[in-house]
Write an enzyme that holds these catalytic residues in place. Structure first.
Site, mmCIF file in Angstrom:
data_model
loop_
_atom_site.group_PDB
_atom_site.id
_atom_site.type_symbol
_atom_site.label_atom_id
_atom_site.label_comp_id
_atom_site.label_asym_id
_atom_site.label_seq_id
_atom_site.Cartn_x
_atom_site.Cartn_y
_atom_site.Cartn_z
ATOM 1 N N GLU A 112 -2.473 -11.374 -12.254
ATOM 2 C CA GLU A 112 -2.961 -10.045 -11.885
ATOM 3 C C GLU A 112 -3.923 -10.117 -10.702
ATOM 4 O OE1 GLU A 112 -2.470 -7.017 -12.416
ATOM 5 O OE2 GLU A 112 -2.004 -6.533 -14.495
ATOM 6 N N ASP A 113 -3.930 -9.086 -9.892
ATOM 7 C CA ASP A 113 -4.917 -8.986 -8.822
ATOM 8 C C ASP A 113 -6.286 -8.627 -9.402
ATOM 9 O OD1 ASP A 113 -3.694 -6.581 -9.548
ATOM 10 O OD2 ASP A 113 -4.310 -5.588 -7.704
ATOM 11 N N ASP A 119 -9.269 -4.261 -14.977
ATOM 12 C CA ASP A 119 -10.475 -3.478 -15.277
ATOM 13 C C ASP A 119 -10.342 -2.780 -16.622
ATOM 14 O OD1 ASP A 119 -8.761 -1.461 -14.182
ATOM 15 O OD2 ASP A 119 -9.732 -1.741 -12.249
ATOM 16 N N THR A 120 -9.686 -1.642 -16.683
ATOM 17 C CA THR A 120 -9.547 -1.000 -18.000
ATOM 18 C C THR A 120 -8.675 -1.821 -18.930
ATOM 19 O OG1 THR A 120 -7.602 0.248 -17.297
ATOM 20 C CG2 THR A 120 -9.752 1.307 -17.005
ATOM 21 N N GLY A 121 -7.766 -2.583 -18.351
ATOM 22 C CA GLY A 121 -6.843 -3.372 -19.165
ATOM 23 C C GLY A 121 -5.596 -2.611 -19.576
ATOM 24 N N THR A 133 -3.046 -1.485 -17.773
ATOM 25 C CA THR A 133 -1.823 -2.006 -17.166
ATOM 26 C C THR A 133 -1.426 -3.326 -17.813
ATOM 27 O OG1 THR A 133 -2.508 -1.012 -15.075
ATOM 28 C CG2 THR A 133 -0.737 -2.625 -14.975
ATOM 29 N N ASP A 188 -4.904 -3.301 -0.874
ATOM 30 C CA ASP A 188 -4.580 -2.376 0.223
ATOM 31 C C ASP A 188 -5.347 -1.072 0.142
ATOM 32 O OD1 ASP A 188 -3.101 -1.318 -2.065
ATOM 33 O OD2 ASP A 188 -2.148 -0.017 -0.586
#
Lengths: 98, 175
Positions: B93-94, B97-99, B101, B154
């Protein structure tokens, strides 16, 4: 509500305001302060309160969250900013109602 | 600038060495969701000195038709090319945060019976987690709540090619 839409998008089950937590009672036992977090995520056993970034609002909600954690130490609750939801939605170009 | 190319490379090499040690003899497959993690994946893969595979998937929303009640739902725009049953899978993963995805990805990949499932993320914002029970075993950098560009990240499809990682200042996206 945007948060509900994002949670649905990610397939995360949620309940809307299912629980009211009593924070303060007066001497007669009447409720004088309570807190009802916006969402409950049963899979995470987590309550989520959504707020905008306005500082006065964040401060007030943080105070309530602190109180809730003191009185209900087993309850997991998090403050989630509206801008975070917008960021998540933007990531996958999910169209949210303004 | 938040992290220089050299700082990124040093940390990615460390992660690669750690993964190589942990997966010695198991030939893992690195699974990267497109697109932001591509640059990280390219460097990480070259830093893992054991045999391993790479594969990609892409997530997309869809404008649901009236038949489905107009409800948008996460889905795979591009699926993996190879089967992962009995493979040791590492999601690359890049940022986590919330998790939400990663949670979706893990649920989806677990249904395919991998031998094991772990995740490596270049950036982590653990204080923003909504989903806690995630197999994030390797973390590059724990970062503040800022938006980043460069090194694969991006802004409207620009700046992914920057060698360093930059903080994007201002909510309007100005740098």
């Amino acid at each position: 509500m945007e948060c509900a839409k994002v949670l649905d998008y990610y397939g995360v089950p949620w309940e809307y305001e299912p629980t009211t937590f009593v924070l303060e009672r007066d001497d007669e036992g009447r409720v004088i302060e309570a807190f009802k977090p916006d969402f409950y995520l049963p899979e995470q056993d987590l309550y989520v309160e959504v707020t905008v970034m306005k500082q006065s609002l964040v401060t007030r909600k943080n105070r309530k969250l602190r109180k809730l954690r003191e009185r209900y130490p087993d309850v997991r609750v998090k403050l989630f900013y509206k801008r975070d939801i917008e960021r998540l939605a933007e990531r996958y170009r999910l169209q949210l109602a303004s | 600038m938040y992290l220089t190319h050299e700082e990124l490379q040093t940390r990615v090499r460390e992660l690669g060495s750690q993964i190589a040690r942990d997966y010695e003899g198991r030939e893992p497959v690195l699974v990267a969701p497109l697109k932001a993690s591509v640059v990280f994946l390219a460097d990480l893969s070259r830093a893992i000195a054991i045999p391993h595979g790479i594969d990609f998937l892409e997530l997309a929303s869809y404008a649901a038709s009236a038949d489905t009640g107009g409800q948008a739902q996460i889905r795979l725009l591009k699926d993996l090319d190879a089967e992962i049953a009995d493979r040791h899978v590492i999601v690359v993963e890049d940022v986590v945060d919330t998790g939400l995805t990663l949670n979706y990805l893990c649920k989806t990949l677990t249904l395919r019976d991998p031998a094991s499932l772990a995740a490596v993320t270049l950036l982590d914002r653990p204080y923003r987690r909504l989903v806690e029970d995630l197999p994030v075993r390797y973390v590059g950098f724990t970062v503040p709540d800022e938006l980043f560009v460069g090194y694969g990240f991006d802004l409207e499809e620009r700046y992914r090619n920057l060698r360093d990682l930059h903080v994007l200042r201002g909510s309007s996206g100005s740098t």
